[in-house]
Design a protein around this motif. Sequence first.
Motif, PDB file in Angstrom:
ATOM      1  N   TRP A  28       0.833  -1.203   0.000  1.00  0.00           N
ATOM      2  CA  TRP A  28       0.000   0.000   0.000  1.00  0.00           C
ATOM      3  C   TRP A  28       0.875   1.264   0.000  1.00  0.00           C
ATOM      4  O   TRP A  28       0.612   2.211  -0.746  1.00  0.00           O
ATOM      5  N   SER A  32       1.006   3.811  -3.060  1.00  0.00           N
ATOM      6  CA  SER A  32       0.536   5.168  -2.771  1.00  0.00           C
ATOM      7  C   SER A  32       1.596   6.217  -3.064  1.00  0.00           C
ATOM      8  O   SER A  32       1.276   7.379  -3.307  1.00  0.00           O
ATOM      9  N   SER A  33       2.878   5.815  -3.020  1.00  0.00           N
ATOM     10  CA  SER A  33       3.941   6.784  -3.282  1.00  0.00           C
ATOM     11  C   SER A  33       3.937   7.252  -4.730  1.00  0.00           C
ATOM     12  O   SER A  33       4.530   8.286  -5.054  1.00  0.00           O
ATOM     13  N   LYS A  35       0.954   7.685  -6.391  1.00  0.00           N
ATOM     14  CA  LYS A  35      -0.372   8.223  -6.668  1.00  0.00           C
ATOM     15  C   LYS A  35      -0.355   9.750  -6.722  1.00  0.00           C
ATOM     16  O   LYS A  35       0.315  10.392  -5.915  1.00  0.00           O
ATOM     17  N   GLU A  37      -2.343  13.217  -5.807  1.00  0.00           N
ATOM     18  CA  GLU A  37      -3.101  13.500  -4.584  1.00  0.00           C
ATOM     19  C   GLU A  37      -4.595  13.257  -4.755  1.00  0.00           C
ATOM     20  O   GLU A  37      -5.262  12.815  -3.816  1.00  0.00           O
ATOM     21  N   GLU A  39      -6.078  10.970  -6.200  1.00  0.00           N
ATOM     22  CA  GLU A  39      -6.438   9.553  -6.196  1.00  0.00           C
ATOM     23  C   GLU A  39      -6.580   8.987  -4.782  1.00  0.00           C
ATOM     24  O   GLU A  39      -7.078   7.881  -4.600  1.00  0.00           O
ATOM     25  N   PHE A  40      -6.153   9.748  -3.767  1.00  0.00           N
ATOM     26  CA  PHE A  40      -6.288   9.272  -2.394  1.00  0.00           C
ATOM     27  C   PHE A  40      -7.726   9.354  -1.888  1.00  0.00           C
ATOM     28  O   PHE A  40      -8.067   8.739  -0.891  1.00  0.00           O
ATOM     29  N   PRO A  45     -10.832   2.622  -2.371  1.00  0.00           N
ATOM     30  CA  PRO A  45      -9.406   2.967  -2.509  1.00  0.00           C
ATOM     31  C   PRO A  45      -8.667   1.978  -3.393  1.00  0.00           C
ATOM     32  O   PRO A  45      -9.034   0.805  -3.474  1.00  0.00           O
ATOM     33  N   ILE A  47      -5.014   0.139  -4.563  1.00  0.00           N
ATOM     34  CA  ILE A  47      -3.659  -0.206  -4.129  1.00  0.00           C
ATOM     35  C   ILE A  47      -2.652   0.151  -5.216  1.00  0.00           C
ATOM     36  O   ILE A  47      -1.622   0.767  -4.961  1.00  0.00           O
ATOM     37  N   PRO A  49      -1.895   2.446  -8.354  1.00  0.00           N
ATOM     38  CA  PRO A  49      -2.411   3.724  -8.873  1.00  0.00           C
ATOM     39  C   PRO A  49      -2.850   3.617 -10.328  1.00  0.00           C
ATOM     40  O   PRO A  49      -2.224   2.927 -11.136  1.00  0.00           O
ATOM     41  N   GLY A 238       0.704  11.424  -0.591  1.00  0.00           N
ATOM     42  CA  GLY A 238       1.613  10.856  -1.586  1.00  0.00           C
ATOM     43  C   GLY A 238       3.056  11.206  -1.288  1.00  0.00           C
ATOM     44  O   GLY A 238       3.952  10.363  -1.413  1.00  0.00           O
ATOM     45  N   MET A 241       4.178   9.130   1.698  1.00  0.00           N
ATOM     46  CA  MET A 241       4.406   7.735   1.311  1.00  0.00           C
ATOM     47  C   MET A 241       5.699   7.587   0.513  1.00  0.00           C
ATOM     48  O   MET A 241       6.428   6.602   0.658  1.00  0.00           O
TER      49      MET A 241
END
Length: 272
Positions: A28, A32-33, A35, A37, A39-40, A45, A47, A49, A238, A241
Amino acid sequence: MAVKKIEKGVMITLLILGGILMMVPFIWMLGSSFKPENEFTVIPPTIIPHHPTWNNYSRLFTEMDFLVYLKNTLIIVICSFVGLLLNALAGYAFAKFEFPGKNGFFYLILATMMIPGQVTMIPTYLIINKMGLVNTMAGIVLPGLVGAFGIFLFRQFMATIPTDLMEAARLDGAGEFRIFFRLILPVVKPVFAVQAILTFIGAWNSFLWPLIIANDERLYTLSVGLSLLKGQYGTEFGLQMAGAAFMVIPIIIIFTFFQKHIIEGYTISGMK
């Protein structure tokens, strides 16, 4: 026989499921790193992107001083490896030399292992302050150069090396440092490897002491810089992460490639 196979299959299944569950937070974080912003806030949600981007990682080095934090962390890692060599030399002295107060001094070193590091931070800070090393890289590095556990581990392993080997080397004209580097170190390579890995992880994750001793942001480490993200960019998940992934991935790579040496080192140490 069939029951044992079933038990083995159930155990393997449980281990695989447990491993997957433990990997979910890391997957995750890594996903998320990348993604953006917006998309958060997507429901449900994701996993992986939908629109991956490197923007979060580039911002670490453009908007924050992560390159400076990385340089400081690498300096601490290199100096910690120098300290690892000092631990090995101290362990060698305690294992193979006789000098007044040897046992008492060794037991005193072992006693320091029972004192939590947080207890000694204030007197250590006062000593560093008296030396004029507050807010310097030397002040960050010096207190962690040597450690009781490393000395103990090297001493216990080196004590099992036959003294006859050293005597034979001395008869051939070898000096003590040559004996140590050419004879002792190759023998203790498994222990040295595991200590080097643990030293790297400890130095890479150094947080509390650099935060206390350094007032200048130019001396902060990656861990301290990561904590700054939470305060300065608390709503930009993001970016946070990406900073966490940048911290964790090198440790995972090191452990993945050298886990054999870790297991081998601990196994041999236990057998000795």
